[in-house]
Design an enzyme around this catalytic site. Structure first.
Site, PDB file in Angstrom:
ATOM      1  N   GLY A   8       0.861  -1.193   0.000  1.00 54.48           N
ATOM      2  CA  GLY A   8       0.000   0.000   0.000  1.00 54.48           C
ATOM      3  C   GLY A   8       0.893   1.237   0.000  1.00 54.48           C
ATOM      4  CG  ASP A  34      -0.429   1.004  -3.833  1.00 57.48           C
ATOM      5  OD1 ASP A  34      -1.482   0.845  -4.487  1.00 57.48           O
ATOM      6  OD2 ASP A  34      -0.381   1.700  -2.799  1.00 57.48           O
ATOM      7  NE  ARG A  82     -12.560   6.811  10.762  1.00 53.63           N
ATOM      8  CZ  ARG A  82     -12.918   7.433  11.870  1.00 53.63           C
ATOM      9  NH1 ARG A  82     -14.210   7.573  12.171  1.00 53.63           N
ATOM     10  NH2 ARG A  82     -12.017   7.926  12.688  1.00 53.63           N
ATOM     11  CG  ASN A  95      -9.850  -1.216   4.112  1.00 52.01           C
ATOM     12  OD1 ASN A  95      -9.890  -1.012   2.905  1.00 52.01           O
ATOM     13  ND2 ASN A  95      -9.665  -0.249   4.999  1.00 52.01           N
ATOM     14  CB  ILE A 118      -1.207   0.570   9.176  1.00 55.83           C
ATOM     15  CG1 ILE A 118       0.160   0.620   9.866  1.00 55.83           C
ATOM     16  CG2 ILE A 118      -1.845   1.949   9.130  1.00 55.83           C
ATOM     17  CD1 ILE A 118       1.203   1.481   9.154  1.00 55.83           C
ATOM     18  CB  SER A 119      -5.296  -2.107   6.557  1.00 54.60           C
ATOM     19  OG  SER A 119      -4.113  -2.215   5.803  1.00 54.60           O
ATOM     20  CG  ASP A 151      -4.813   4.701  19.219  1.00 51.07           C
ATOM     21  OD1 ASP A 151      -5.413   5.571  18.573  1.00 51.07           O
ATOM     22  OD2 ASP A 151      -4.916   3.478  18.970  1.00 51.07           O
ATOM     23  CG  HIS A 179      -6.623   2.023  15.986  1.00 53.28           C
ATOM     24  ND1 HIS A 179      -6.125   3.200  16.517  1.00 53.28           N
ATOM     25  CD2 HIS A 179      -6.926   2.316  14.699  1.00 53.28           C
ATOM     26  CE1 HIS A 179      -6.116   4.137  15.593  1.00 53.28           C
ATOM     27  NE2 HIS A 179      -6.600   3.640  14.471  1.00 53.28           N
TER      28      HIS A 179
HETATM   29  P1  NAD Z   1      -4.949   5.783   0.828  1.00 52.38           P
HETATM   30  O1  NAD Z   1      -6.199   5.516   0.066  1.00 52.38           O
HETATM   31  O2  NAD Z   1      -4.294   7.112   0.677  1.00 52.38           O
HETATM   32  O3  NAD Z   1      -3.867   4.683   0.471  1.00 52.38           O
HETATM   33  C1  NAD Z   1      -4.149   3.319   0.461  1.00 52.38           C
HETATM   34  C2  NAD Z   1      -3.297   2.661  -0.582  1.00 52.38           C
HETATM   35  O4  NAD Z   1      -3.612   1.259  -0.575  1.00 52.38           O
HETATM   36  C3  NAD Z   1      -3.558   3.173  -2.010  1.00 52.38           C
HETATM   37  O5  NAD Z   1      -2.343   3.589  -2.613  1.00 52.38           O
HETATM   38  C4  NAD Z   1      -4.153   1.986  -2.727  1.00 52.38           C
HETATM   39  O6  NAD Z   1      -3.823   1.902  -4.108  1.00 52.38           O
HETATM   40  C5  NAD Z   1      -3.534   0.830  -1.928  1.00 52.38           C
HETATM   41  N1  NAD Z   1      -4.210  -0.440  -2.108  1.00 52.38           N
HETATM   42  C6  NAD Z   1      -5.527  -0.684  -2.255  1.00 52.38           C
HETATM   43  N2  NAD Z   1      -5.735  -1.995  -2.450  1.00 52.38           N
HETATM   44  C7  NAD Z   1      -4.542  -2.591  -2.410  1.00 52.38           C
HETATM   45  C8  NAD Z   1      -4.113  -3.927  -2.557  1.00 52.38           C
HETATM   46  N3  NAD Z   1      -4.952  -4.931  -2.763  1.00 52.38           N
HETATM   47  N4  NAD Z   1      -2.784  -4.175  -2.477  1.00 52.38           N
HETATM   48  C9  NAD Z   1      -1.891  -3.174  -2.259  1.00 52.38           C
HETATM   49  N5  NAD Z   1      -2.254  -1.880  -2.122  1.00 52.38           N
HETATM   50  C10 NAD Z   1      -3.565  -1.598  -2.203  1.00 52.38           C
HETATM   51  O7  NAD Z   1      -5.283   5.501   2.369  1.00 52.38           O
HETATM   52  P2  NAD Z   1      -4.395   5.906   3.650  1.00 52.38           P
HETATM   53  O8  NAD Z   1      -4.810   7.217   4.134  1.00 52.38           O
HETATM   54  O9  NAD Z   1      -2.967   5.639   3.357  1.00 52.38           O
HETATM   55  O10 NAD Z   1      -4.929   4.815   4.718  1.00 52.38           O
HETATM   56  C11 NAD Z   1      -4.686   3.460   4.542  1.00 52.38           C
HETATM   57  C12 NAD Z   1      -5.337   2.639   5.635  1.00 52.38           C
HETATM   58  O11 NAD Z   1      -4.743   2.920   6.905  1.00 52.38           O
HETATM   59  C13 NAD Z   1      -6.830   2.935   5.830  1.00 52.38           C
HETATM   60  O12 NAD Z   1      -7.519   1.728   6.016  1.00 52.38           O
HETATM   61  C14 NAD Z   1      -6.879   3.780   7.081  1.00 52.38           C
HETATM   62  O13 NAD Z   1      -8.112   3.704   7.737  1.00 52.38           O
HETATM   63  C15 NAD Z   1      -5.768   3.133   7.882  1.00 52.38           C
HETATM   64  N6  NAD Z   1      -5.229   3.937   8.985  1.00 52.38           N
HETATM   65  C16 NAD Z   1      -4.905   3.280  10.138  1.00 52.38           C
HETATM   66  C17 NAD Z   1      -4.367   3.973  11.193  1.00 52.38           C
HETATM   67  C18 NAD Z   1      -3.980   3.260  12.458  1.00 52.38           C
HETATM   68  O14 NAD Z   1      -3.761   3.921  13.482  1.00 52.38           O
HETATM   69  N7  NAD Z   1      -3.821   1.958  12.468  1.00 52.38           N
HETATM   70  C19 NAD Z   1      -4.171   5.361  11.103  1.00 52.38           C
HETATM   71  C20 NAD Z   1      -4.507   6.012   9.922  1.00 52.38           C
HETATM   72  C21 NAD Z   1      -5.051   5.283   8.856  1.00 52.38           C
HETATM   73  C1  LMR Z   2      -6.755   7.216  13.030  1.00 50.86           C
HETATM   74  O1  LMR Z   2      -6.865   6.896  14.227  1.00 50.86           O
HETATM   75  O2  LMR Z   2      -6.425   8.362  12.690  1.00 50.86           O
HETATM   76  C2  LMR Z   2      -6.975   6.176  11.970  1.00 50.86           C
HETATM   77  O3  LMR Z   2      -7.484   5.008  12.504  1.00 50.86           O
HETATM   78  C3  LMR Z   2      -7.760   6.667  10.798  1.00 50.86           C
HETATM   79  C4  LMR Z   2      -9.200   6.921  11.109  1.00 50.86           C
HETATM   80  O4  LMR Z   2     -10.053   6.393  10.383  1.00 50.86           O
HETATM   81  O5  LMR Z   2      -9.505   7.674  12.036  1.00 50.86           O
END
Ligand code: NAD
Ligand code: LMR
Length: 330
Positions: A8, A34, A82, A95, A118-119, A151, A179
């Site tokens: 990703g 990606d 989101r 996801n 992270i997803s 967090d 989370h």
């Molecule tokens: P984004 O849309 O900017 O990036 C996601 C990337 O994943 C894109 O480049 C997309 O092409 C790629 N992708 C989609 N399907 C794929 C696959 N099958 N294989 C490989 N890559 C693929 O999103 P983002 O802002 O980078 O957020 C990504 C994820 O992280 C979201 O699910 C978000 O909710 C999560 N997130 C988690 C936390 C945490 O604390 N754990 C914090 C922030 C965001």
């Molecule tokens: C966060 O805590 O910022 C992430 O989990 C992204 C979200 O959806 O809030």
């Protein structure tokens, strides 16, 4: 030699996270995967004069296999983020399948790697990855982590006004549970050095940490969720895992793990009734070496927060496991 892989890598988190890994002297090889844009991101990063050799892969020509082969650590920020009005659970539909596919790739091509998820929704995607790895007979609970560091980072930042520390990261605050919203439980009573939160500010502070993600989603107004702070947090956790794997002692990080597979985890599982839970974990050469039980020392207020978190977590965890065991009809 450390090979790090980002799945990703072209996304909002993926790009700055890859930048931080490329800049780190701890990484010798960096593979970016990606479904779009990795050749460009890899070419761009490859001009940086740091140690890591960078390569980029797309799904064509067995890209996932080539990215993962030889991996020591795989970080997964793949998936949709989101928009205002959505919960993290609303991301499950898309996801869950993405994480399942990537976990199958890991099972096949890098079963010994540390896997950092992270997803979102993390409370469900980590159980999904665990189930996929279990089904393939390669699940090592010490090597699979849900990344909850953001967090912790938010807790440090939002508490600074009460600690008076110039550098907010100098205050260690354990955050346990999961989370998402009320499953996130910061334990301010366990902060080191100790911090006093005025009673009339406690609920607001808890709420800000629990719903910090919403604050960013709202401010970005449809353009996604936290990316830069997450890249910082994801890198911070990845760095800890790599340093511990290289033999550095005394590294402890809260992370969402499969309790029964980690020393000390069973006692926490008995108290919480859930298999997956975030607790401070001592990291070592083999990954999560010891889950630290701090449930016994919490305040009554924190106990109530933990009870609420457990109720939310149960459904999230079941949903993830069920997705793999009873796949939805296509
Ligand atoms: P984004 O849309 O900017 O990036 C996601 C990337 O994943 C894109 O480049 C997309 O092409 C790629 N992708 C989609 N399907 C794929 C696959 N099958 N294989 C490989 N890559 C693929 O999103 P983002 O802002 O980078 O957020 C990504 C994820 O992280 C979201 O699910 C978000 O909710 C999560 N997130 C988690 C936390 C945490 O604390 N754990 C914090 C922030 C965001
Ligand atoms: C966060 O805590 O910022 C992430 O989990 C992204 C979200 O959806 O809030």
């Amino acid at each position: 030699m450390v090979k790090a892989v980002v799945l990703g890598a072209s996304g909002g988190i993926g790009q700055p996270l890859s930048l931080l890994l490329k800049a780190s002297p701890l990484v010798d090889e960096l593979a970016l995967y990606d479904v779009v844009n990795t050749p460009g991101v890899a070419a761009d990063l490859s001009h940086i004069s740091s140690i890591a050799k960078v390569s980029g892969y797309l799904p064509a020509d067995d890209g996932l296999k080539h990215a993962l082969t030889g991996a020591d650590i795989v970080v997964i920020p793949a998936g949709i983020p989101r928009k205002p009005g959505m919960t993290r659970d609303d991301l499950f539909k898309i996801n869950a399948g993405i994480v399942q596919t990537l976990a199958k790739g890991i099972a096949e091509h890098s079963p010994k790697a540390f896997v950092l998820i992270i997803s979102n929704p993390v409370n469900s995607t980590v159980p999904i990855a665990a189930e996929v790895l279990k089904a393939a007979g390669v699940f090592d609970p010490k090597r699979v982590f849900g990344v909850t560091t953001l967090d912790v980072v938010r807790s440090e930042t939002f508490t600074q006004e009460f600690t008076g520390q110039k550098d907010p990261a100098q205050t260690v605050i354990p955050v346990i549970g999961g989370h998402s919203g009320e499953t996130i439980v910061p334990l301010f009573s366990q902060a080191k050095p100790a911090v006093t939160i005025p009673a009339d500010r406690y609920d607001t502070l808890i709420n800000r940490v629990q719903f910090g993600g919403d604050e960013v989603v709202k401010a970005k107004d449809g353009a996604g969720s936290a990316t830069l702070s997450m890249a910082y947090a994801g890198f911070r956790f990845a760095q800890s895992v790599i340093k511990a794997a290289k033999g550095e002692k005394g590294i402890v990080e809260p992370t969402f793990i499969y309790l029964p597979g980690v020393e000390g985890g069973d006692a926490i599982r008995k108290q919480t009734g859930v298999d997956f839970f975030s607790v401070p974990v001592e990291l070592g050469t083999s990954g999560a070496e010891k889950a630290i039980d701090i449930l016994g020392v919490v305040t009554d207020q924190e106990k109530k927060l933990i009870d609420t978190a457990i109720q939310g977590l149960k459904g999230n965890i079941e949903k993830g496991i069920d997705f793999v065991k009873n796949p939805p009809a296509k």
